[in-house]
Write an enzyme that holds these catalytic residues in place. Structure first.
Site, PDB file in Angstrom:
ATOM      1  N   SER A 163     -16.298  62.819   9.999  1.00  0.00           N
ATOM      2  CA  SER A 163     -17.097  62.252  11.083  1.00  0.00           C
ATOM      3  C   SER A 163     -17.899  63.362  11.759  1.00  0.00           C
ATOM      4  O   SER A 163     -18.580  64.116  11.075  1.00  0.00           O
ATOM      5  CB  SER A 163     -16.186  61.489  12.054  1.00  0.00           C
ATOM      6  OG  SER A 163     -16.907  60.631  12.895  1.00  0.00           O
ATOM      7  N   HIS A 172     -13.725  53.596   8.718  1.00  0.00           N
ATOM      8  CA  HIS A 172     -14.123  54.939   9.122  1.00  0.00           C
ATOM      9  C   HIS A 172     -13.051  55.966   8.767  1.00  0.00           C
ATOM     10  O   HIS A 172     -13.363  57.078   8.343  1.00  0.00           O
ATOM     11  CB  HIS A 172     -14.382  54.953  10.633  1.00  0.00           C
ATOM     12  CG  HIS A 172     -15.058  56.189  11.121  1.00  0.00           C
ATOM     13  ND1 HIS A 172     -16.362  56.497  10.833  1.00  0.00           N
ATOM     14  CD2 HIS A 172     -14.591  57.224  11.882  1.00  0.00           C
ATOM     15  CE1 HIS A 172     -16.691  57.653  11.395  1.00  0.00           C
ATOM     16  NE2 HIS A 172     -15.633  58.112  12.022  1.00  0.00           N
TER      17      HIS A 172
END
Length: 251
Positions: free
Chosen positions: A87, A219
């Site tokens: 991320s 994610h």
């Protein structure tokens, strides 16, 4: 101390440096240290203000992070280095790779590989982060929790760390020539924070050896499939043909 090296492996042929997501700590990679092959030694970055550095002031800027990480690496035994970021950690990983190249005595050479996951390419990431910085606390907290994984338990302390990490890239990541290192991009096929186009745009950072891999999940796609993902990661690292014994280590 910026680096956590839980399982030293003197015989490892490669070191894997891992940078966590926004608001995250080195603990995100603690289990990886024992799951990776014996040929890979894991070192994780512990940013100030979280984990066992909770209570320390957050980093004032990206240069603080780079100096801390590169100083820590220089103190370790010399090994080829691959850099992984998840991320927002992917953007830090890119900056670490650029700085490794700049400091390296090997002209134009970077680390053995840049490995990133669940992050749009820098230009798209800058737009996304600008919107997140403009959110009030409730809005940002909802976005963070919506990513799932460890983020669902995010509270005020984590939110403060997230804002500090977002502030590191208020001016984006900047422009630089492409890396001469392999680049591997990973993402979950159910992650709404990225798209195939914004992931493919990472190719600009290393057009010579680029691969995008989509995997099942969101994610934090690897959270429920850790051994499988690490086997894939290790296989990708093992296939690299550009590793040299002094590559990517600043002296």
């Amino acid at each position: 101390m910026w680096l956590r090296r839980w399982t030293p492996r003197p015989g490892a042929t490669l070191r894997l440096l891992c940078l966590p997501h926004a608001g995250g700590s080195a603990a995100a990679f603690r289990s990886w240290a024992d799951l990776l092959p014996l040929t890979v030694e894991l070192v994780a970055v512990e940013p100030p203000g979280r984990g066992d550095r909770f209570g320390e002031p957050f980093a004032a800027g990206v240069d603080d992070v780079l100096d801390g990480v590169l100083t820590g690496l220089a103190a370790l035994p010399r090994k080829p280095l691959a850099v992984f970021g998840h991320s927002l950690g992917a953007l830090l990983a890119l900056r670490v790779c650029r700085e490794l190249r700049r400091r390296s005595s090997m002209s134009g050479q970077g680390p053995a590989a840049l490995l990133v996951s669940s992050c749009p390419a820098p230009a798209a990431a800058a737009e996304r982060m600008a919107g997140q910085r403009g959110c009030d606390d409730d809005g940002l907290l909802a976005q963070v929790r919506g990513l799932g994984g460890p983020a669902v338990d995010a509270g005020p302390d984590v939110l403060a760390a997230v804002r500090a990490d977002l502030a590191l890239f208020a001016d984006g990541v900047g422009e630089a020539p492409p890396l001469n290192s392999p680049l591997r991009v990973y993402a979950g096929d159910g992650d709404d924070s990225v798209s195939p186009a914004t992931l493919a745009a990472w190719r600009r950072e290393s057009p010579g050896d680029f691969r995008l891999t989509m995997l099942p999940g969101g994610h934090f796609f690897f959270s429920d499939r850790e051994p499988l993902f690490l086997a894939r990661l290790a296989a990708d690292i093992g296939q690299l043909s550009t590793v040299e014994t002094t590559n990517g280590i600043p002296r």
